[in-house]
Design a protein around this motif. Structure first.
Motif, short mmCIF file in Angstrom:
data_model
loop_
_atom_site.label_atom_id
_atom_site.label_comp_id
_atom_site.label_asym_id
_atom_site.label_seq_id
_atom_site.Cartn_x
_atom_site.Cartn_y
_atom_site.Cartn_z
N GLY A 57 0.83 -1.20 0.00
CA GLY A 57 0.00 0.00 0.00
C GLY A 57 0.86 1.25 0.00
N THR A 58 1.96 1.20 0.73
CA THR A 58 2.88 2.34 0.77
C THR A 58 3.37 2.68 -0.63
OG1 THR A 58 3.59 1.49 2.91
CG2 THR A 58 4.92 3.24 1.94
N ALA A 59 3.70 1.64 -1.40
CA ALA A 59 4.13 1.85 -2.78
C ALA A 59 3.04 2.55 -3.58
CB ALA A 59 4.49 0.51 -3.44
N ALA A 115 -6.38 1.81 2.73
CA ALA A 115 -5.62 0.61 3.10
C ALA A 115 -6.38 -0.25 4.11
CB ALA A 115 -4.27 1.01 3.67
N GLU A 116 -7.13 0.41 5.00
CA GLU A 116 -7.83 -0.32 6.07
C GLU A 116 -9.30 -0.54 5.74
OE1 GLU A 116 -7.12 2.18 9.49
OE2 GLU A 116 -4.95 1.90 9.38
N ALA A 117 -9.74 -0.06 4.58
CA ALA A 117 -11.18 0.07 4.36
C ALA A 117 -11.71 -0.74 3.18
CB ALA A 117 -11.55 1.54 4.19
N PHE A 171 -5.15 0.51 -1.69
CA PHE A 171 -5.45 -0.56 -0.73
C PHE A 171 -4.16 -1.25 -0.30
CE2 PHE A 171 -9.31 -0.24 -3.33
CZ PHE A 171 -10.24 -0.04 -2.33
N SER A 172 -4.22 -1.89 0.86
CA SER A 172 -3.08 -2.67 1.35
C SER A 172 -3.53 -4.11 1.61
CB SER A 172 -2.55 -2.07 2.65
OG SER A 172 -1.71 -3.01 3.31
N PHE A 173 -2.65 -5.05 1.30
CA PHE A 173 -2.90 -6.46 1.62
C PHE A 173 -1.82 -6.98 2.55
CE2 PHE A 173 -4.15 -5.65 -2.86
CZ PHE A 173 -5.51 -5.55 -2.64
N ASN A 199 -1.90 -7.90 8.36
CA ASN A 199 -2.88 -7.57 9.40
C ASN A 199 -4.17 -6.97 8.84
OD1 ASN A 199 -1.95 -5.11 8.58
ND2 ASN A 199 -1.35 -4.38 10.60
N LYS A 200 -4.24 -6.77 7.54
CA LYS A 200 -5.41 -6.11 6.96
C LYS A 200 -6.56 -7.09 6.78
CE LYS A 200 -3.63 -1.93 6.58
NZ LYS A 200 -2.21 -1.95 6.79
N ILE A 201 -7.70 -6.59 6.31
CA ILE A 201 -8.91 -7.42 6.31
C ILE A 201 -8.77 -8.61 5.37
CG2 ILE A 201 -10.17 -6.01 4.61
CD1 ILE A 201 -12.62 -6.56 6.71
C1 LIG Z 1 -1.39 -0.61 6.35
C2 LIG Z 1 -1.57 0.79 5.98
C3 LIG Z 1 -0.83 1.39 4.94
C4 LIG Z 1 0.33 0.73 4.29
O1 LIG Z 1 0.12 -0.43 3.63
P1 LIG Z 1 1.35 -1.44 3.42
O2 LIG Z 1 0.77 -2.43 2.48
O3 LIG Z 1 1.68 -2.01 4.76
O4 LIG Z 1 2.48 -0.68 2.85
C5 LIG Z 1 -1.12 2.70 4.60
N1 LIG Z 1 -2.05 3.39 5.24
C6 LIG Z 1 -2.77 2.87 6.24
C7 LIG Z 1 -3.81 3.73 6.89
C8 LIG Z 1 -2.54 1.58 6.67
O5 LIG Z 1 -3.22 1.07 7.70
#
Ligand SMILES: *Cc1c(COP(=O)(O)O)cnc(C)c1O
Length: 496
Positions: free
Chosen positions: A173-175, A278-280, A299-301, A304-306
């Motif tokens: 997600g950071t990327a 990312a969390e939603a 979005f992030s996978f 710890n995400k959903i």
């Molecule tokens: C987890 C998260 C990210 C980053 O996602 P990664 O996949 O870990 O890089 C960004 N923003 C929020 C709010 C997050 O919770």
């Protein structure tokens, strides 16, 4: 039998069940225990994997009725047994399960050692059945490289779920957030506004680009970006002739920000939104999925995400050119030429075909995961809602949160750190709410735009906030264990 509790019914065999049927039941439930009741629903026998193995090794036939086998009286405990007492009994009897029976001798609940004795995590990965098939397919076809059919399919499938036109699968997600800033041509010295109450990954990419972050406070009801704070921030930036390059709006803990208020402001000032969803994933706002409210969404996978691919992310947009840019920048910005031709800086941010396979399987169970997390939240509310010292994160009008984490604030009379310690001692992983970015040493000196007056809402939420274990794979018994511990700590009782 009509009143058999839901947790007990799948474990219960009919009175004339055979050894073979008991084995099939153990295989089906995976719980390691089967119960045999009499006609009145009273518990007669308890069979474990080990019991059945011993019967068979001793020469029992597979079609022998269980009732005919010599077997001791079941080890049980009364319904009022506390978890600590139950664990002590399991230790004494060397068993891993314990049925609790009512005064009539009917089983009401079965406690499992793994629910009582193991650490309860904040949010642990929860795999479905299809992930391995997609991954195996990747192995069988030797698509182990980045890119491949799973990546394409995962992008299309996710785009459909979140109702956006295009998606690019990335390594995190950071990327995605970093590329979104690049795509908006963010330059050193540019201003970028960002929600303050968030995980640091929302704001780090601003620093990657040597841009200047300014943080926006939360609204006390939604915990998300305060429209009034944003309006003042934008007005100030305009006056100082440095309108931001982008606004990173976070959908915190799985709840959408208030886009009906935020979008018109951003449009008025002509500043694009990057939605940090990312969390939603799986949450909605006024019936529309989170992730599609900005010019780009991310979005992030992460684990710890959903849903998770162990690590990964996705950038989505209705603008095809943005997503084409994201794909190019994430693969070292290679120009279309057989030799390796490069005109600009690129990154190695693409998702691999193997991980995309996990993502496809996970996406297939997303709706179930959202439902499960919302159920976890509802059980907490049901059991702890009467405590005056706590207030759960509100679900704002029109928003349907995925309840990624169950979060709450504590009355000022409660010391959250002490509560966390008590939970920690019982092997329960709870966490404080994110420490706001404007309070982080990393961002010392960055501007912060308050919700109103002297109130620092993000800091208040941090001071009194708490996240409870919320994994979609938590059992009811585990949630109840957390509730027991919370109630005990908040009412100064000894935890059971
Ligand atoms: C987890 C998260 C990210 C980053 O996602 P990664 O996949 O870990 O890089 C960004 N923003 C929020 C709010 C997050 O919770």
């Amino acid at each position: 039998m009509s009143s058999t509790p839901a947790g007990v019914a799948p474990l219960t065999l009919s009175g004339d069940a055979t050894v073979a049927e008991a084995l099939a039941s153990l295989q089906r439930t995976g719980k390691g225990i089967a119960l045999l009741n009499d006609q009145a629903g009273r518990l007669q026998r308890v069979f474990t994997d080990g019991d059945l193995r011993r019967f068979i090794l001793a020469g029992s036939r597979m079609d022998a009725p269980l009732g005919a086998i010599e077997h001791g009286a079941p080890r049980t405990a009364p319904v009022a047994t506390t978890h600590a007492e139950a664990l002590a009994m399991m230790d004494r009897w060397i068993v891993d399960q314990l049925p609790l029976i009512d005064d009539e001798g009917r089983p009401r609940e079965v406690l499992f050692r793994r629910d009582l004795a193991n650490r309860i995590f904040l949010s642990s990965p929860h795999l479905g059945k299809a992930e391995l098939d997609y991954v195996s397919e990747a192995f069988a076809s030797n698509w182990i490289a980045p890119l491949g059919p799973n990546v394409d399919a995962f992008e299309n499938e996710l785009a459909r779920v979140v109702e956006v036109k295009h998606a690019a699968a990335l390594s995190s997600g950071t990327a995605g957030l970093h590329l979104a800033l690049r795509i908006l041509d963010c330059r050193p010295g540019d201003t970028v506004l960002c929600s303050s109450l968030t995980f640091v990954a929302s704001a780090n990419p601003i620093l990657y680009e040597h841009a200047i972050p300014e943080f926006v406070d939360s609204d006390p009801e939604s915990w998300n970006m305060s429209p009034t704070a944003l309006e003042r921030a934008l007005e100030q930036c305009r006056r100082e002739n440095r309108l931001p390059r982008a606004i990173i709006v976070v959908d915190l803990y799985g709840q959408s920000a208030d886009y009906d208020a935020l979008q018109p402001l951003c449009e008025h000032y002509g500043v694009p939104i990057i939605e940090d969803a990312a969390e939603a994933l799986g949450a909605t706002y006024k019936g529309r999925p989170c992730g599609g409210f900005g010019r780009m969404g991310v979005f992030s996978f992460n684990g710890n995400k959903i849903i998770t691919t162990s690590g990964g992310g996705m950038l989505v947009s209705d603008r095809e050119e943005d997503v084409i840019r994201a794909r190019k920048l994430s693969t070292q910005a290679r120009e279309p030429a057989a030799h390796y031709e490069h005109k600009e800086i690129g990154f190695n941010y693409r998702m691999s075909n193997v991980l995309a396979g996990i993502g496809r399987g996970q996406l297939g169970v997303l709706a179930e995961r959202v439902e499960a997390r919302r159920r976890v939240f509802a059980r907490y509310v049901e059991q702890l809602g009467d405590l005056e010292a706590i207030r759960f994160m509100p679900e704002t009008p029109g928003s349907l949160s995925n309840r990624w984490l169950t979060t709450l604030t504590l009355d000022p009379s409660v010391e959250p750190r002490r509560l966390l310690d008590s939970l920690g001692r019982l092997d329960i992983e709870a966490r404080p709410v994110w420490k706001p970015m404007h309070l982080q040493p990393l961002f010392r000196g960055a501007a912060f735009h308050r919700h109103g007056g002297n109130r620092d809402v993000a800091a208040e939420l941090f001071d009194q906030g708490l996240c409870l274990p919320s994994g979609s794979n938590m059992s009811d018994a585990q949630i109840d264990r957390v509730c027991d511990a919370m109630r005990a700590a908040l009412t100064n009782r000894q935890p059971s």
